[in-house]
Scaffold this motif. Structure first.
Motif, PDB file in Angstrom:
ATOM      1  N   GLU A 769     -26.624 -42.346 -62.020  1.00 31.01           N
ATOM      2  CA  GLU A 769     -25.643 -42.758 -62.576  1.00 31.01           C
ATOM      3  C   GLU A 769     -24.763 -43.511 -61.599  1.00 31.01           C
ATOM      4  OE1 GLU A 769     -24.615 -42.768 -65.778  1.00 31.01           O
ATOM      5  OE2 GLU A 769     -26.881 -41.982 -65.711  1.00 31.01           O
ATOM      6  N   HIS A 770     -24.728 -43.316 -60.131  1.00 23.87           N
ATOM      7  CA  HIS A 770     -24.286 -43.916 -59.125  1.00 23.87           C
ATOM      8  C   HIS A 770     -24.750 -45.259 -58.851  1.00 23.87           C
ATOM      9  CE1 HIS A 770     -21.164 -41.115 -57.499  1.00 23.87           C
ATOM     10  NE2 HIS A 770     -22.105 -40.010 -57.512  1.00 23.87           N
ATOM     11  N   ALA A 771     -25.918 -45.072 -59.162  1.00 19.78           N
ATOM     12  CA  ALA A 771     -26.576 -46.685 -58.774  1.00 19.78           C
ATOM     13  C   ALA A 771     -26.483 -47.565 -59.950  1.00 19.78           C
ATOM     14  CB  ALA A 771     -28.317 -46.346 -58.675  1.00 19.78           C
ATOM     15  N   PHE A 772     -26.488 -46.995 -61.257  1.00 21.26           N
ATOM     16  CA  PHE A 772     -26.441 -47.749 -62.333  1.00 21.26           C
ATOM     17  C   PHE A 772     -25.271 -48.796 -62.474  1.00 21.26           C
ATOM     18  CE2 PHE A 772     -25.378 -48.310 -66.851  1.00 21.26           C
ATOM     19  CZ  PHE A 772     -26.573 -48.935 -67.315  1.00 21.26           C
ATOM     20  N   PRO A 773     -24.193 -48.592 -62.172  1.00 23.16           N
ATOM     21  CA  PRO A 773     -23.019 -49.784 -62.163  1.00 23.16           C
ATOM     22  C   PRO A 773     -23.249 -50.800 -60.783  1.00 23.16           C
ATOM     23  CG  PRO A 773     -22.177 -47.889 -61.397  1.00 23.16           C
ATOM     24  CD  PRO A 773     -23.484 -47.346 -61.903  1.00 23.16           C
ATOM     25  N   LEU A 774     -23.875 -50.422 -60.084  1.00 21.09           N
ATOM     26  CA  LEU A 774     -24.150 -51.301 -58.828  1.00 21.09           C
ATOM     27  C   LEU A 774     -25.204 -52.136 -59.010  1.00 21.09           C
ATOM     28  CD1 LEU A 774     -23.659 -48.579 -55.716  1.00 21.09           C
ATOM     29  CD2 LEU A 774     -22.192 -50.416 -56.493  1.00 21.09           C
ATOM     30  N   LEU A 775     -26.206 -51.449 -59.617  1.00 17.36           N
ATOM     31  CA  LEU A 775     -27.359 -52.341 -59.974  1.00 17.36           C
ATOM     32  C   LEU A 775     -27.038 -53.228 -61.276  1.00 17.36           C
ATOM     33  CD1 LEU A 775     -30.253 -53.156 -60.181  1.00 17.36           C
ATOM     34  CD2 LEU A 775     -30.710 -50.984 -61.504  1.00 17.36           C
ATOM     35  N   GLN A 776     -26.019 -53.038 -62.145  1.00 14.58           N
ATOM     36  CA  GLN A 776     -25.433 -53.793 -63.383  1.00 14.58           C
ATOM     37  C   GLN A 776     -24.883 -54.982 -62.624  1.00 14.58           C
ATOM     38  OE1 GLN A 776     -23.419 -50.974 -65.539  1.00 14.58           O
ATOM     39  NE2 GLN A 776     -24.414 -51.767 -67.301  1.00 14.58           N
ATOM     40  N   HIS A 777     -24.224 -54.584 -61.784  1.00 15.56           N
ATOM     41  CA  HIS A 777     -23.367 -55.751 -60.817  1.00 15.56           C
ATOM     42  C   HIS A 777     -24.312 -56.700 -60.421  1.00 15.56           C
ATOM     43  CE1 HIS A 777     -19.974 -57.989 -59.048  1.00 15.56           C
ATOM     44  NE2 HIS A 777     -20.713 -57.756 -57.951  1.00 15.56           N
ATOM     45  N   TYR A 778     -25.198 -56.179 -59.477  1.00 24.74           N
ATOM     46  CA  TYR A 778     -26.032 -56.980 -58.683  1.00 24.74           C
ATOM     47  C   TYR A 778     -27.070 -57.776 -59.597  1.00 24.74           C
ATOM     48  CZ  TYR A 778     -29.777 -58.396 -55.687  1.00 24.74           C
ATOM     49  OH  TYR A 778     -30.762 -59.100 -55.000  1.00 24.74           O
ATOM     50  N   ALA A 779     -27.462 -57.202 -60.772  1.00 19.06           N
ATOM     51  CA  ALA A 779     -28.457 -57.954 -61.683  1.00 19.06           C
ATOM     52  C   ALA A 779     -27.565 -59.130 -62.556  1.00 19.06           C
ATOM     53  CB  ALA A 779     -29.189 -57.141 -62.484  1.00 19.06           C
ATOM     54  N   ALA A 780     -26.356 -59.042 -62.609  1.00 21.35           N
ATOM     55  CA  ALA A 780     -25.638 -59.852 -63.384  1.00 21.35           C
ATOM     56  C   ALA A 780     -25.573 -61.117 -62.159  1.00 21.35           C
ATOM     57  CB  ALA A 780     -24.223 -59.301 -63.622  1.00 21.35           C
ATOM     58  N   GLU A 781     -25.273 -60.786 -61.108  1.00 22.12           N
ATOM     59  CA  GLU A 781     -24.981 -61.855 -59.948  1.00 22.12           C
ATOM     60  C   GLU A 781     -26.268 -62.457 -59.680  1.00 22.12           C
ATOM     61  OE1 GLU A 781     -21.903 -62.799 -58.460  1.00 22.12           O
ATOM     62  OE2 GLU A 781     -20.975 -61.721 -59.934  1.00 22.12           O
ATOM     63  N   HIS A 782     -27.649 -61.838 -59.759  1.00 18.92           N
ATOM     64  CA  HIS A 782     -28.717 -62.340 -59.392  1.00 18.92           C
ATOM     65  C   HIS A 782     -29.763 -62.161 -60.548  1.00 18.92           C
ATOM     66  CE1 HIS A 782     -26.922 -61.116 -55.493  1.00 18.92           C
ATOM     67  NE2 HIS A 782     -27.417 -62.011 -55.084  1.00 18.92           N
ATOM     68  N   PRO A 783     -29.506 -63.082 -61.621  1.00 16.93           N
ATOM     69  CA  PRO A 783     -30.378 -63.179 -62.927  1.00 16.93           C
ATOM     70  C   PRO A 783     -31.959 -63.229 -62.456  1.00 16.93           C
ATOM     71  CG  PRO A 783     -28.995 -64.981 -62.846  1.00 16.93           C
ATOM     72  CD  PRO A 783     -28.605 -64.118 -61.671  1.00 16.93           C
ATOM     73  N   HIS A 784     -32.117 -63.764 -61.473  1.00 16.65           N
ATOM     74  CA  HIS A 784     -33.555 -64.131 -61.356  1.00 16.65           C
ATOM     75  C   HIS A 784     -34.410 -63.195 -60.343  1.00 16.65           C
ATOM     76  CE1 HIS A 784     -31.816 -67.756 -63.002  1.00 16.65           C
ATOM     77  NE2 HIS A 784     -32.743 -67.654 -63.877  1.00 16.65           N
ATOM     78  N   ASP A 785     -33.582 -62.210 -59.884  1.00 17.10           N
ATOM     79  CA  ASP A 785     -34.222 -61.079 -59.293  1.00 17.10           C
ATOM     80  C   ASP A 785     -34.994 -60.425 -59.857  1.00 17.10           C
ATOM     81  OD1 ASP A 785     -34.880 -59.062 -57.445  1.00 17.10           O
ATOM     82  OD2 ASP A 785     -33.274 -59.168 -56.162  1.00 17.10           O
ATOM     83  N   ALA A 786     -36.319 -60.643 -60.246  1.00 17.04           N
ATOM     84  CA  ALA A 786     -37.257 -59.892 -61.271  1.00 17.04           C
ATOM     85  C   ALA A 786     -37.228 -58.232 -60.797  1.00 17.04           C
ATOM     86  CB  ALA A 786     -38.611 -60.322 -61.072  1.00 17.04           C
ATOM     87  N   ALA A 787     -37.234 -57.942 -59.433  1.00 17.50           N
ATOM     88  CA  ALA A 787     -37.137 -56.717 -59.047  1.00 17.50           C
ATOM     89  C   ALA A 787     -36.185 -55.770 -59.522  1.00 17.50           C
ATOM     90  CB  ALA A 787     -37.020 -56.505 -57.725  1.00 17.50           C
ATOM     91  N   ALA A 788     -34.803 -56.444 -59.395  1.00 20.28           N
ATOM     92  CA  ALA A 788     -33.493 -55.803 -59.910  1.00 20.28           C
ATOM     93  C   ALA A 788     -33.622 -55.761 -61.534  1.00 20.28           C
ATOM     94  CB  ALA A 788     -32.109 -56.536 -59.682  1.00 20.28           C
ATOM     95  N   GLN A 789     -33.869 -56.767 -62.366  1.00 23.29           N
ATOM     96  CA  GLN A 789     -34.209 -56.845 -63.570  1.00 23.29           C
ATOM     97  C   GLN A 789     -35.209 -55.490 -64.187  1.00 23.29           C
ATOM     98  OE1 GLN A 789     -32.007 -58.328 -65.606  1.00 23.29           O
ATOM     99  NE2 GLN A 789     -31.181 -59.578 -63.962  1.00 23.29           N
ATOM    100  N   ALA A 790     -36.010 -55.503 -63.399  1.00 25.14           N
ATOM    101  CA  ALA A 790     -37.252 -54.409 -63.886  1.00 25.14           C
ATOM    102  C   ALA A 790     -36.757 -53.026 -63.719  1.00 25.14           C
ATOM    103  CB  ALA A 790     -38.489 -54.585 -62.964  1.00 25.14           C
ATOM    104  N   LEU A 791     -36.049 -52.734 -62.559  1.00 28.84           N
ATOM    105  CA  LEU A 791     -35.653 -51.325 -62.145  1.00 28.84           C
ATOM    106  C   LEU A 791     -34.240 -51.178 -63.332  1.00 28.84           C
ATOM    107  CD1 LEU A 791     -35.377 -49.187 -60.518  1.00 28.84           C
ATOM    108  CD2 LEU A 791     -33.633 -50.295 -59.080  1.00 28.84           C
TER     109      LEU A 791
END
Length: 877
Positions: A769-791
């Motif tokens: 739950e701590h990681a989730f919003p941070l990951l959402q923000h990162y994925a939005a800023e890096h839409p082509h990072d397949a690693a982040a999208q998959a996680l």
């Protein structure tokens, strides 16, 4: 382009050419078939747009590029005979005429068999590879610039024309030959382009041959450009998986993740071509190109340095402090006596003077003088750097480094910075009466070489500082450059405001300080409109403000003030460094490079400019040039650790871990108590993913923490323990890291995974739950990072958000459809969604694309699936 009916030379003679027929038209001009009456041959004449008014330099550059391209004598490159003009001055290009059709017409005529798609791509790659080998970039690869001659030989035409047209005084619109559909992201953003832009455009052309339309085509130009920069390409279902993989890698948004050279792409295409030839016509191409898949995996892992839960692969390169800002975050160093003596001998032998200006004392502790005292430290360091530029035996430690390492006394300056001399000063004010004292101290024997007491009853700090620099130069027995005392004519009130601003800027992270600095600098330049340093620093203050509070108006203010500074005095390196940093902040690396190079023309040893040049080259993909500049910076100061640390950081980012380790070990030899260096060394050793290096990595990371507890060392040690399946210890170290910095989603995810293996679901949920919003923000800023999208897909799946999970799965697969780690993460997402069939399918596919059974076993969410009879682990051990 406006084709215009006013120009129609059909049947007419133009110079030595008789126009026969019109062949085609587009944004680059109109093409006619003609007979060369002088040489009795058929040629093609391309008349540039009527609106194109070319400067002589543009014409010369195009001719140079065009002649070089045509002289390559490559079967896949169209020949250019020359450039001529009509009697009324209209320019036209004389080219070889090829019977056949453009690829654009071929695509429109009928679907292209896959075998033909591959053959066309192979020939195009060969032509581009030859051109790139001679440093020629096409910049406008598209179907209309590819001719399919009747003898089945492909010809690429219009080399260099895109650049000359773009520099002409014409209005470029959506009618610009449709070129924007084939633009690379860096072209669309107006950034620096190199040969990899041709690789992107060829990928677009290949996708269009497969589907019949460009992969990023949208109804409007703006929507198309948005898709190019931020959205995945369209599906390539008709193409076999191996061809899809090649196209998708060519279409990586980041040039660093594409094929780096056409010959790499050509190698995979020719392998595919050979496989296709061994089968009937255009049928499915056989199994996975393992090497290509691993190359793609490597590029993706280089982007994030994480395999999102696959223990043997996890590492985080941003925890390695490399260049510029990260350098000054290191904790204080401490030389052991033997090393200090060794360095002292070297310094004396080379007769070099390494000088650091220590913080000025504010006599009387008048709060009104605090910022001035801070500013004097920076200003005097800068002024001494002018002597640095003119005297090869003098080195000035940047004030930012002195301050960041909290060096307060001569002994610490020798121990921590390698400084053989220090300037220790004080300021005292009573009304306008100013007393300034500067002492020059030899750090090797703590002997005071000289003391310079100065006073000015009118409060002229600029004049006092000039006197101090002149006296210090005399004490060091070095000559003064002609322009070294240029601040005496600055209005005293203006210079005082400038010094205050310098003090505020040093703590620009403190709320309100930037506003105070900007206000003081505005007052300074209003008082003295010819104060170049004031305008230069005002530009830097606005640049920093844009970092804290992004806003186009701050960028405009920064640029305008820097330009004003240059108009007054074009010999201030700091102005060009600020402009370079501003361009770099905006991703305009080519412009940044130009500014940093201008700074180095003034002061070839300006540390900020040297690092700026190296970073610009690195961001432009010119890694050889970046490495050479970093080596140069290190060689200029062979006994100073920061050059090697920066070089190590570069090697780490390039995935050259063994080279990085060599540099970090060298840093430790010079500074054996450098906590930062031990942390970096430990991170690089962990990154090797080889258990035999883990004991040394653990020792280095523990040493770093012993010297100075720090976030990178704790995080990397937690990562190391996770790799070794020491989950309880991993939790302990990772929590200590998060107590210092809780803004990195991958550190939280590492904690989550450790709790998963400790069978502590509640704490695992909290970490997720701590990681989730941070990951959402990162994925939005890096839409082509397949690693982040998959996680993120696995996170949504665990929450039961099926639609969002599947959307993230699609995003990940669109970017990296043949990456084993991505496929394994997708399998985990489907397993969390309760879709065992899809989970098995993707797990089995992952085994053919770089993943191992061990990788799957290291994913907590796949444990049940691994016992399913449908799982076929024999595919890859």
């Amino acid at each position: 382009m406006s084709q215009g009916s006013s120009f129609s030379p059909l049947g007419e003679r133009v110079g030595n050419y008789q126009i026969v027929s019109r062949v085609g038209a587009g944004g680059m001009g109109v093409v006619y078939k003609a007979r060369d009456l002088k040489l009795d041959r058929i040629v093609a004449l391309k008349f540039l747009p009527e609106e194109a008014t070319l400067k002589p330099v543009d014409t010369e550059r195009f001719m140079r590029e065009a002649k070089t391209a045509s002289s390559l004598d490559h079967p896949n490159i169209g020949v250019i005979h020359g450039i001529e003009h009509t009697h009324d001055g209209r320019m036209f290009i004389v080219m070889a005429y090829y019977e056949g059709e453009t690829l654009m017409l071929r695509i429109r005529r009928s679907p292209i068999p896959i075998s033909e798609v591959v053959d066309i791509a192979v020939q195009a790659c060969r032509g581009l590879s030859e051109a790139h080998a001679h440093n020629i970039v096409h910049r406008d690869i598209k179907p209309s610039n590819i001719i399919l001659a009747r003898n089945n030989v492909l010809k690429i035409v219009d080399f260099g024309l895109a650049r000359v047209i773009s520099s002409a005084s014409i209005t470029q619109t959506a009618g610009f030959s449709g070129s924007f559909v084939y633009m690379s992201p860096e072209q669309a953003l107006g950034n620096f382009v190199d040969h990899r832009t041709d690789i992107w455009s060829l990928g677009v052309v290949m996708a269009e041959m497969v589907t019949g339309r460009p992969p990023f085509y949208r109804e409007t130009m703006s929507a198309t450009l948005l898709a190019i920069v931020h959205q995945p390409p369209s599906e390539l279902d008709r193409a076999p998986a191996e061809l899809q993989k090649i196209i998708y890698q060519a279409l990586s948004k980041d040039p660093a993740h594409r094929y780096q050279h056409c010959h790499e792409m050509l190698s995979e295409l020719t392998t595919l071509q050979a496989q296709a030839t061994s089968h009937s016509s255009a049928a499915t191409v056989s199994p996975t190109n393992t090497r290509g898949s691993r190359d793609l995996r490597k590029s993706l892992e280089h982007a994030s340095r994480s395999a999102w839960g696959v223990a043997p692969q996890r590492s985080w390169h941003w925890w390695v402090s490399g260049i510029a800002g990260l350098l000054i975050l290191a904790t204080a160093l401490s030389f052991v006596p033997s090393v200090r003596q060794q360095l002292t001998r070297r310094f004396v032998a080379q007769n070099e003077k390494h000088i650091a200006v220590l913080p000025f004392d504010n006599i009387g502790n008048d709060p009104a003088n605090t910022a001035i005292a801070e500013g004097l430290m920076d200003s005097l360091s800068s002024r001494l750097s002018n002597l640095d530029a003119a005297n090869s035996s003098l080195w000035v430690v940047p004030a930012s480094v002195v301050r960041a390492r909290n060096v307060q006394d001569p002994a610490s300056a020798l121990r921590d910075l390698g400084a053989t001399l220090v300037v220790k000063g004080s300021i005292q004010r009573q009304g306008k009466d100013v007393h300034l004292t500067v002492d020059l101290i030899d750090t090797q024997n703590l002997r005071q070489i000289g003391s310079v007491p100065l006073e000015d009853r009118a409060g002229d700090l600029a004049g006092l500082q000039d006197q101090a620099v002149a006296r210090l130069a005399g004490l060091m027995k070095i000559s003064l450059p002609g322009n070294s005392l240029a601040s005496s004519n600055v209005a005293p009130v203006a210079y005082e405001s400038y010094l205050k601003a310098l003090g505020y800027v040093q703590r620009y992270d403190k709320p309100g300080n930037l506003e105070l600095a900007i206000s003081a600098l505005q007052s300074a330049v209003q008082t003295d409109s010819g104060f170049a340093l004031g305008y230069a620093e005002l530009g830097e203050a606005y640049r920093l403000k844009n970092q804290v509070d992004p806003n186009p108006k701050w960028i405009e203010e920064a640029s305008a003030n820097c330009e004003r500074a240059i108009q007054i005095d074009s010999h201030l390196p700091s102005t060009y460094v600020t402009l370079g940093r501003l361009h770099a902040d905006l991703g305009k690396n080519e412009l940044a490079l130009q500014e940093f190079q201008r700074a180095l023309q003034i002061n070839p040893r300006d540390a900020d400019a040297l690092m700026g040049v190296a970073l610009a080259y690195e961001h432009m993909g010119r890694t050889v040039d970046a490495e050479e500049n970093l080596k140069r910076a290190a060689a200029l100061r062979p006994d100073y650790w920061d050059g090697y640390n920066s070089l190590g950081g570069f090697y780490y980012r390039q995935g050259r871990l063994a080279d990085a380790i060599t540099q970090y070990r060298r840093v430790i030899q010079l500074t054996p108590d450098n906590a930062n260096a031990y942390s970096n060394l430990g991170a690089a050793l962990v990154g090797l993913s080889d258990p035999k290096f883990y004991p040394e990595a653990e020792s280095a990371l523990k040493k770093s923490i012993q010297l100075s507890p720090n976030y990178p060392a704790y995080a990397n040690l937690g990562n190391l323990y996770y790799n070794e399946k020491r989950y309880a210890e991993s939790v302990e170290m990772t929590r200590k890291a998060l107590a210092m910095n809780d803004k990195n989603y991958e550190v939280w995810d590492n904690l989550r995974l450790s709790y998963e293996w400790l069978h502590d679901p509640e704490n695992a949920r909290k970490a997720r739950e701590h990681a989730f919003p941070l990951l959402q923000h990162y994925a939005a800023e890096h839409p082509h990072d397949a690693a982040a999208q998959a996680l993120l897909a696995t996170f949504y799946a665990q929450r039961g958000a099926r639609e969002e999970a599947l959307r993230r799965v699609e995003s990940a697969l669109a970017v990296a459809p043949k990456d084993g780690a991505v496929l394994a993460a997708v399998a985990e997402a489907y397993e969390y969604l309760g879709d065992r069939k899809q989970a098995l399918a993707y797990a089995n596919r992952s085994l053919t694309d770089g993943a191992t059974v061990s990788d799957l076993q290291d994913r907590p969410g796949l444990q049940s699936m691994l016992t399913d009879p449908g799982f076929r682990p024999n595919m890859k051990k």
